[in-house]
Design a protein around this motif. Sequence first.
Motif, PDB file in Angstrom:
ATOM      1  N   ASP A   1       0.876  -1.179   0.000  1.00  0.00           N
ATOM      2  CA  ASP A   1       0.000   0.000   0.000  1.00  0.00           C
ATOM      3  C   ASP A   1       0.910   1.225   0.000  1.00  0.00           C
ATOM      4  O   ASP A   1       1.440   1.617   1.041  1.00  0.00           O
ATOM      5  CB  ASP A   1      -0.889  -0.033   1.247  1.00  0.00           C
ATOM      6  N   VAL A   2       1.118   1.823  -1.172  1.00  0.00           N
ATOM      7  CA  VAL A   2       2.138   2.862  -1.345  1.00  0.00           C
ATOM      8  C   VAL A   2       1.492   4.226  -1.545  1.00  0.00           C
ATOM      9  O   VAL A   2       0.608   4.391  -2.391  1.00  0.00           O
ATOM     10  CB  VAL A   2       3.064   2.536  -2.533  1.00  0.00           C
ATOM     11  N   THR A   3       1.963   5.197  -0.759  1.00  0.00           N
ATOM     12  CA  THR A   3       1.572   6.595  -0.929  1.00  0.00           C
ATOM     13  C   THR A   3       2.796   7.360  -1.395  1.00  0.00           C
ATOM     14  O   THR A   3       3.870   7.255  -0.783  1.00  0.00           O
ATOM     15  CB  THR A   3       1.057   7.195   0.383  1.00  0.00           C
TER      16      THR A   3
ATOM     17  N   GLY B   1       3.079  15.694 -11.122  1.00  0.00           N
ATOM     18  CA  GLY B   1       2.809  14.941 -12.331  1.00  0.00           C
ATOM     19  C   GLY B   1       3.622  13.667 -12.468  1.00  0.00           C
ATOM     20  O   GLY B   1       3.205  12.721 -13.145  1.00  0.00           O
ATOM     21  N   LYS B   2       4.780  13.613 -11.821  1.00  0.00           N
ATOM     22  CA  LYS B   2       5.618  12.422 -11.913  1.00  0.00           C
ATOM     23  C   LYS B   2       4.992  11.217 -11.224  1.00  0.00           C
ATOM     24  O   LYS B   2       5.467  10.086 -11.396  1.00  0.00           O
ATOM     25  CB  LYS B   2       6.998  12.698 -11.325  1.00  0.00           C
ATOM     26  N   ALA B   3       3.945  11.451 -10.453  1.00  0.00           N
ATOM     27  CA  ALA B   3       3.280  10.346  -9.764  1.00  0.00           C
ATOM     28  C   ALA B   3       2.091   9.804 -10.540  1.00  0.00           C
ATOM     29  O   ALA B   3       1.493   8.807 -10.123  1.00  0.00           O
ATOM     30  CB  ALA B   3       2.807  10.813  -8.382  1.00  0.00           C
ATOM     31  N   ASP B   4       1.736  10.405 -11.668  1.00  0.00           N
ATOM     32  CA  ASP B   4       0.492  10.053 -12.357  1.00  0.00           C
ATOM     33  C   ASP B   4       0.401   8.569 -12.698  1.00  0.00           C
ATOM     34  O   ASP B   4      -0.617   7.918 -12.438  1.00  0.00           O
ATOM     35  CB  ASP B   4       0.335  10.888 -13.637  1.00  0.00           C
ATOM     36  N   ASP B   5       1.460   8.014 -13.281  1.00  0.00           N
ATOM     37  CA  ASP B   5       1.374   6.609 -13.682  1.00  0.00           C
ATOM     38  C   ASP B   5       1.366   5.675 -12.477  1.00  0.00           C
ATOM     39  O   ASP B   5       0.748   4.606 -12.516  1.00  0.00           O
ATOM     40  CB  ASP B   5       2.516   6.249 -14.634  1.00  0.00           C
TER      41      ASP B   5
ATOM     42  N   GLY C   1      -2.169   2.147  -8.840  1.00  0.00           N
ATOM     43  CA  GLY C   1      -2.679   1.765  -7.533  1.00  0.00           C
ATOM     44  C   GLY C   1      -2.119   2.525  -6.357  1.00  0.00           C
ATOM     45  O   GLY C   1      -2.579   2.340  -5.221  1.00  0.00           O
ATOM     46  N   ALA C   2      -1.125   3.385  -6.589  1.00  0.00           N
ATOM     47  CA  ALA C   2      -0.576   4.179  -5.491  1.00  0.00           C
ATOM     48  C   ALA C   2      -1.515   5.328  -5.154  1.00  0.00           C
ATOM     49  O   ALA C   2      -2.402   5.697  -5.930  1.00  0.00           O
ATOM     50  CB  ALA C   2       0.795   4.722  -5.868  1.00  0.00           C
TER      51      ALA C   2
END
Length: 283
Positions: free
Chosen positions: A25-27, A34-38, A43-44
Amino acid sequence: MRIGFLGLGQMGHAMAKNLVEAGHDVTVWNRSPGKADDLVAAGATRAERPVDAAQGDVVMSMLADDAAVEAVVFGDGGIAGAPALHVGHSTISVDLAERLAASGAYVAAPVFGRPPAAQAGKLFVLAAGDPGLVERCVPLFDTIGQRTFRIGAAPATANLVKLSGNFMIMAAVEAMAEAMTLAEKGGVDRHMLLEVLTGTLFGAPVYQTYGTILVEDRFRPAGFAAPLGLKDMTLADAAATRYRAPMPLLGIVRDHLRATIAVEGEDVDWAGAALAVRRGAGL
């Protein structure tokens, strides 16, 4: 396990992706969201502030330098005092590592490996801190890496090993650049020299990986940008001053990094320090 991950550059993004794919379970948090979009699509969960990612079991950080780590830990919305165990993967100074260890539960875990190794989960993890805390992190280290080295109980020792290793990488680049320049000026092809050296006396991964980069002039896109390499050599110099350790070769590689950045710009790989050697020989 509930994990926070701070810093989604080439290395951090790959590490966080492996943790997501392993079912944790990653936050995630990054200064540029924007670098977190994918990762969010995979599932993050996206955090608005670093502290929001530090409410679970472990929060892992992979950031560019001391200033970035200090901002994420001690700045507004930082993770200082948060419930999660902080695991620091960044290459930072010995002094900051000691400060982080004094501020709360902390494990230092810098890594060896370029972005392809991070993507493949094949990093080498250098872990130091309270043995019980390190043991809690082993499943995570096994996800991002192929081997974990337990350095000791003082977190700063892992950072000292990391700085020593990065200095040796640059020393190897310097040695190969000088040897290749000598051979090329004498009419020997760089590829042939590398084939002979890695097939006889110098078969270690650092010579194979960086030797290939040098003979192919593969300095862009940067796997590890030269300004970050210069930062690491400066941190190594600070440690050498602290411990009164003479490192004359360090001065040479630092100067060649400075010269390469001045001529090539900040987007060149740190192996591009070889270009300063070649220019000095008129190549």
